[in-house]
Design a protein around this motif. Sequence first.
Motif, PDB file in Angstrom:
ATOM      1  N   ASP A 107      47.940  79.876  -5.563  1.00  0.00           N
ATOM      2  CA  ASP A 107      47.070  78.778  -5.996  1.00  0.00           C
ATOM      3  C   ASP A 107      45.765  79.319  -6.559  1.00  0.00           C
ATOM      4  O   ASP A 107      45.235  78.796  -7.540  1.00  0.00           O
ATOM      5  N   ALA A 108      45.252  80.386  -5.932  1.00  0.00           N
ATOM      6  CA  ALA A 108      43.982  80.950  -6.404  1.00  0.00           C
ATOM      7  C   ALA A 108      44.149  81.509  -7.817  1.00  0.00           C
ATOM      8  O   ALA A 108      43.297  81.309  -8.691  1.00  0.00           O
ATOM      9  N   GLU A 109      45.276  82.201  -8.043  1.00  0.00           N
ATOM     10  CA  GLU A 109      45.548  82.753  -9.369  1.00  0.00           C
ATOM     11  C   GLU A 109      45.662  81.626 -10.399  1.00  0.00           C
ATOM     12  O   GLU A 109      45.136  81.709 -11.511  1.00  0.00           O
ATOM     13  N   MET A 110      46.350  80.570 -10.006  1.00  0.00           N
ATOM     14  CA  MET A 110      46.568  79.432 -10.917  1.00  0.00           C
ATOM     15  C   MET A 110      45.231  78.803 -11.270  1.00  0.00           C
ATOM     16  O   MET A 110      44.970  78.511 -12.442  1.00  0.00           O
ATOM     17  N   GLN A 111      44.381  78.604 -10.242  1.00  0.00           N
ATOM     18  CA  GLN A 111      43.090  77.970 -10.505  1.00  0.00           C
ATOM     19  C   GLN A 111      42.246  78.851 -11.414  1.00  0.00           C
ATOM     20  O   GLN A 111      41.592  78.360 -12.341  1.00  0.00           O
ATOM     21  N   ALA A 112      42.282  80.155 -11.179  1.00  0.00           N
ATOM     22  CA  ALA A 112      41.498  81.070 -12.013  1.00  0.00           C
ATOM     23  C   ALA A 112      41.975  81.014 -13.468  1.00  0.00           C
ATOM     24  O   ALA A 112      41.173  81.022 -14.410  1.00  0.00           O
ATOM     25  N   ARG A 113      43.281  80.945 -13.661  1.00  0.00           N
ATOM     26  CA  ARG A 113      43.853  80.854 -15.008  1.00  0.00           C
ATOM     27  C   ARG A 113      43.441  79.555 -15.700  1.00  0.00           C
ATOM     28  O   ARG A 113      43.103  79.541 -16.880  1.00  0.00           O
ATOM     29  N   ILE A 114      43.536  78.457 -14.937  1.00  0.00           N
ATOM     30  CA  ILE A 114      43.177  77.154 -15.509  1.00  0.00           C
ATOM     31  C   ILE A 114      41.704  77.157 -15.910  1.00  0.00           C
ATOM     32  O   ILE A 114      41.341  76.744 -17.010  1.00  0.00           O
ATOM     33  N   ASP A 115      40.856  77.686 -15.018  1.00  0.00           N
ATOM     34  CA  ASP A 115      39.415  77.719 -15.312  1.00  0.00           C
ATOM     35  C   ASP A 115      39.148  78.556 -16.562  1.00  0.00           C
ATOM     36  O   ASP A 115      38.382  78.154 -17.438  1.00  0.00           O
ATOM     37  N   ALA A 116      39.789  79.717 -16.645  1.00  0.00           N
ATOM     38  CA  ALA A 116      39.559  80.593 -17.794  1.00  0.00           C
ATOM     39  C   ALA A 116      40.047  79.939 -19.080  1.00  0.00           C
ATOM     40  O   ALA A 116      39.397  80.025 -20.128  1.00  0.00           O
ATOM     41  N   THR A 117      41.177  79.252 -18.987  1.00  0.00           N
ATOM     42  CA  THR A 117      41.712  78.581 -20.179  1.00  0.00           C
ATOM     43  C   THR A 117      40.780  77.465 -20.628  1.00  0.00           C
ATOM     44  O   THR A 117      40.520  77.295 -21.822  1.00  0.00           O
ATOM     45  N   LYS A 118      40.262  76.713 -19.659  1.00  0.00           N
ATOM     46  CA  LYS A 118      39.347  75.621 -20.026  1.00  0.00           C
ATOM     47  C   LYS A 118      38.051  76.172 -20.610  1.00  0.00           C
ATOM     48  O   LYS A 118      37.528  75.635 -21.588  1.00  0.00           O
ATOM     49  N   ARG A 119      37.540  77.244 -20.010  1.00  0.00           N
ATOM     50  CA  ARG A 119      36.313  77.847 -20.566  1.00  0.00           C
ATOM     51  C   ARG A 119      36.557  78.314 -21.998  1.00  0.00           C
ATOM     52  O   ARG A 119      35.724  78.127 -22.874  1.00  0.00           O
ATOM     53  N   LEU A 120      37.725  78.915 -22.221  1.00  0.00           N
ATOM     54  CA  LEU A 120      38.075  79.383 -23.571  1.00  0.00           C
ATOM     55  C   LEU A 120      38.050  78.227 -24.565  1.00  0.00           C
ATOM     56  O   LEU A 120      37.424  78.313 -25.623  1.00  0.00           O
ATOM     57  N   HIS A 121      38.705  77.136 -24.193  1.00  0.00           N
ATOM     58  CA  HIS A 121      38.845  76.032 -25.146  1.00  0.00           C
ATOM     59  C   HIS A 121      37.593  75.169 -25.248  1.00  0.00           C
ATOM     60  O   HIS A 121      37.456  74.398 -26.188  1.00  0.00           O
ATOM     61  N   ASN A 122      36.682  75.280 -24.280  1.00  0.00           N
ATOM     62  CA  ASN A 122      35.424  74.514 -24.339  1.00  0.00           C
ATOM     63  C   ASN A 122      34.348  75.210 -25.154  1.00  0.00           C
ATOM     64  O   ASN A 122      33.262  74.666 -25.326  1.00  0.00           O
ATOM     65  N   GLN A 123      34.616  76.411 -25.643  1.00  0.00           N
ATOM     66  CA  GLN A 123      33.592  77.116 -26.406  1.00  0.00           C
ATOM     67  C   GLN A 123      33.246  76.349 -27.684  1.00  0.00           C
ATOM     68  O   GLN A 123      34.123  75.740 -28.295  1.00  0.00           O
TER      69      GLN A 123
END
Lengths: 377, 106
Positions: A107-123
Amino acid sequence: MSHAQRREEPDVAVVGGGVVGASIAWGLARKGTRVAVLDEGDTAFRASRGNFALVWVQSKGLGMAEYAAWTKRSAEAWPRLAAELKQETGIDVAHQQPGGFMLCLSDAEMQARIDATKRLHNQPDMVKYPYEILDHAETKRRLPAIGKDVVGSIYCPLDGHVNSLRLFRALHVAMSQGGVDYRPNHPVEAIAAEQGGFNVRGPWGELRSGKIVLAAGLGNARLAPMLGLKAPVKPSKGQIIVTEKVAHFLHNPVVTVRQTDEGGVMVGDSQEDLGFDTAVRNPVVSVMAERAIRMFPLLAGLNVVRTWSALRVMSPDGFPIYDQSQSFPGAFVATCHSGVTLAANHVLALAPLIREGALPPEFQPFSARRLHVPSAA
Amino acid sequence: MFRRLHDVEGKPVTFTVDGRSATARAGDTVSAALLANGVEVCRTTPVSGAPRAPYCMMGVCFECLVTIDGNGNRQGCLIAIEEGMLVETQKGARAVAVDGRAGAGA
């Protein structure tokens, strides 16, 4: 063109005959430019022979939205590159773009991936492209071979893969057929700007050219300052495991596991900063294998046929460097760790600009000047 | 193509190749047992589909791959034949089981 004519002064000298140098050289030659490629030869570190062969979009560009756009553009141009290489050389590079997955094992890995993906797309100015966040059940529906430890995944339809050894071969065949003067065993020791051109020297002698492109991978760090450029790239070691060939069970690339067109399964994506060390080390390979088996339990029953390691060409921020010399117009540097993904851009977009003689303002974010930050007093 | 040497002893061993019953001698490798039974093509390759047969008979060339008791890509030249062994010649890539179901053959 006769051999003697080819040995005349080329319009452009490309230093480096890996996938990046060969892409640029072929891109130039097919526009009619006379090109010589000075290649170190078989002693080169040659990431082109050791890479994981993804054409990968998702997860790239956090910190530089322009890199995300450049990557997406190349992935979209890849079908054209593959078709043109096939037409030119008869070699099928096995390009497939079925969409790719990043699988998460906690779950921690999944959350980290989701957060990174959202940060990427929110730029700001981030290029738009689709992706999906999938739970275990939906991932399992699309990839039936996953194990119970897979918590979920991120899927992006732009991702794909290729047979990168055949890509490397096809580029070299295309270069040869396009009249490129390819010179193996030509390491470059010194480059000097001379009136209206450049003089390149090595133990083999010297060559004069109108323009020069540094595409020497890790060698660019040493060569770039000779032309008023900077390319402070360092090696990042990656280790890869490949299994015996088996019937196809995995039709999409996963960022760390992919089944090749011929059926072997590659497991990769370790990253270590160990200088120029290319030994295969069991502790890292074991972790890679253990994670891959949790992702795809059937891998536990397969025989490993080879392991190897290779060196990525990494800039300090991980993004490519494309630059032109301010002091010596006509001198360019191109370096990146994704020479396969970006091959389509290098052939179809970058080479024509080099032929024209200058990189347009859109390339400014890729200049190494972004790295010249004075340290605090 | 192959005939046995007269002076090599060994108890008869019964095994199955592609569903047919066959006899070998104790001490034979799987590859030797197949060759002695006239099976000269043990597999076709995953990439081109070309036929292959045991070549080096000492574990180096990997040409002798067969399916043994359901496991594909076994090196026939390194495995001793056993009573009741199920040997299958391979067509293309080794099949794998996905999620408990039999994987499709190539």
